[in-house]
Design an enzyme around this catalytic site. Structure first.
Site, PDB file in Angstrom:
ATOM      1  N   GLU A 132       1.827   2.060  -3.587  1.00  0.00           N
ATOM      2  CA  GLU A 132       1.628   3.219  -4.443  1.00  0.00           C
ATOM      3  C   GLU A 132       2.951   3.775  -4.968  1.00  0.00           C
ATOM      4  OE1 GLU A 132      -0.787   6.166  -2.593  1.00  0.00           O
ATOM      5  OE2 GLU A 132      -1.516   6.926  -4.506  1.00  0.00           O
ATOM      6  N   ASP A 133       3.967   3.800  -4.134  1.00  0.00           N
ATOM      7  CA  ASP A 133       5.181   4.529  -4.494  1.00  0.00           C
ATOM      8  C   ASP A 133       6.409   3.675  -4.769  1.00  0.00           C
ATOM      9  OD1 ASP A 133       3.767   6.819  -4.256  1.00  0.00           O
ATOM     10  OD2 ASP A 133       4.428   7.274  -2.218  1.00  0.00           O
TER      11      ASP A 133
END
Ligand code: MN
Length: 492
Positions: free
Chosen positions: A76-77
């Protein structure tokens, strides 16, 4: 000792044959993926996955879960893709990270309560394939709540509210009393600041008095148990603030703390179930039970979330009412860590019988407990009372449903074999009619693609588009079939 070493030592204490090289590798991978990134607090991002991994280690989870905790934000990051993760760490860990990433995308708060409960239910079912996903998510939420003060104000409120509405109850249903209490107490001041202050100020002197009183009572009970040769460990548990507040609001309590008898409850931990009942008998012969307040035998009849313990209220020193909980060490571990404890005891007890990978699997439930399935069922009964769902579970129809997500994070459940066209019609008939193409998990697919649980589905539509008769060859829902047939016959 550095951060990684202290994590490894923690794991070692409970599980000496854990896969330490896997944990090291996951840590280094996450370190590189998050290099240069900062949290709101200004600290490097890596402290977050590391904290999550530490929480999972506290639950005595296995190396796979801990690695997943270290890696849970890389997709996600950072710019690591799922397939890259799978190449490096295998399908199991990639699957866990994928699950955690997806839960974060689910819109948990719908416009209505009904929608909310429904989404929650589907989320659980979708994730129930591997419950470790939820354990990682809860650990993630716990650390985020512990560092909530660094976030912008509106995010503080939103996350804290979601914690009270979703993650607290979720932890409770999974029998994870300790994490539930922590989550709620962390969220409390952000959501109800004034009530929080009131409870703190009002309860402080009472907590102090209750603890002193408990110390005295503990000495008495140790002595009585020792006389009968029962080995026990007596601890105390101050009630969590949020749960105290909830109790104070009850009409029969009416904000009067002197009516709350479990402000600090006594816990007696013993070795065996037989000792639990023996201890109860010894206490009752020494201090009279409070009439009609009831002795609760949650050992003979566990709570729906699996909680087991004996509860009693007695007139103890100075005729003061004292609440006592009696349980075995194993029940205690389960009461604190719920579902997570099942993996722990599976590891401890079945070392010879089950191999490591099997033990570490999300599916594995020791013996015939299947506690989480029972929990799902009982929760379902409570919140929705849906006969249909019960039937579905009974006939194992779960295996025949899939759960997919819209780009906004809404969950749709469809029969197995459903295609993007079925999905489009499930959202809206006009979207179905106008379907041109479908993107699954970021990739363009054919319209007869068979959806799989967890797929993120995006439909590309063209205004004024019309369905094709060919679609009838592959759609599986009645809804889609009906609309397509209607359009096609209209054209003829
Ligand atoms: Mn996270």
């Amino acid at each position: 000792m550095n951060d990684l070493d202290s994590l490894i030592v923690k794991v070692q204490n409970h599980n000496s044959d854990a896969d330490f090289s896997l944990i090291r590798k996951a840590y280094e991978f996450a370190m590189i993926a998050h290099a240069g990134q900062k949290r709101y607090s200004g600290e490097p991002v890596i402290i977050h996955p590391l904290a999550v991994a530490n929480i999972l280690a506290d639950y005595h989870l296995g190396s796979v879960s801990i690695a997943a905790g270290l890696l849970h934000d890389v997709v996600e990051d950072s710019n690591v893709s799922l397939s890259e993760l799978e190449r490096e760490f295998g399908r199991e860990i990639a699957g866990l990270v994928e699950g955690v990433t997806k839960i974060s995308q689910i819109k948990l708060r719908g416009s209505s309560d009904e929608e909310f409960v429904e989404n929650l239910r589907k989320m659980l079912l979708a994730m129930a394939k591997d419950l470790r996903v939820i354990l990682v998510k809860l650990a993630d939420r716990l650390h985020n709540m512990q560092t909530l003060q660094y976030l912008p104000l509106e995010k503080q409120f939103k996350n804290a509210k979601e914690t009270l509405e979703v993650y607290g109850p979720l932890a409770e249903r999974l029998g994870m009393g300790e994490i539930k209490g922590q989550l709620e107490d962390l969220a409390f001041p952000y959501v109800f600041p004034q009530d929080y202050q009131w409870v703190i100020n009002y309860s402080k002197p009472h907590y102090r008095k209750a603890e002193e009183f408990l110390k005295k009572s503990t000495r008495v009970i140790y002595k009585e148990l020792a006389k009968e040769g029962i080995r026990a460990k007596i601890t105390s548990r101050p009630k969590h603030l949020y749960s105290l507040w909830q109790k104070l609001l009850r009409p029969e309590i009416n904000r009067d703390i002197s009516r709350v008898y479990d402000l600090v409850a006594m816990r007696i931990l013993v070795e065996t179930v037989r000792d639990c009942y023996a201890a109860l008998g010894i206490i009752h012969s020494h201090w009279k039970p409070v009439p009609n307040q009831g002795i609760s035998d949650f050992i003979a009849q566990p709570k729906p979330n699996g909680y087991r313990s004996l509860h009693t209220k007695v007139f103890s020193l100075d005729e003061r009412i004292l609440e006592i909980q009696i349980r075995t060490f194993e029940m205690h571990e389960e009461a604190e860590n719920g579902i997570a404890a099942h993996w722990f005891y599976a590891n401890e007890k079945n070392k010879s019988k089950v191999n490591q990978s099997r033990r570490d699997e999300g599916f594995f439930v020791p013996g015939n407990k299947l506690a989480w399935v029972k929990q799902l069922v009982s929760w379902q009964k409570e919140v929705v009372g849906s006969q249909e769902f019960m039937e579905a579970l009974k006939f194992d129809a779960l295996a025949h449903r899939i759960f997919v997500f819209s780009p906004k994070g809404d969950v749709y459940d469809l029969p197995q074999g459903a295609t993007p066209v079925d999905f489009a019609y499930a959202i809206h008939s006009s979207l179905g009619n106008e379907t041109q193409a479908a993107i699954i998990n970021g990739k363009m697919v054919a319209l007869d693609y068979k959806l799989r649980s967890g797929d993120l589905v995006k439909i590309i539509n063209k205004e004024g588009g019309r369905p094709s008769e060919k679609w009838l060859r592959f759609v599986v829902t009645q809804q889609a079939r009906r609309h397509i047939a209607r359009h096609c016959s209209a054209r003829v």
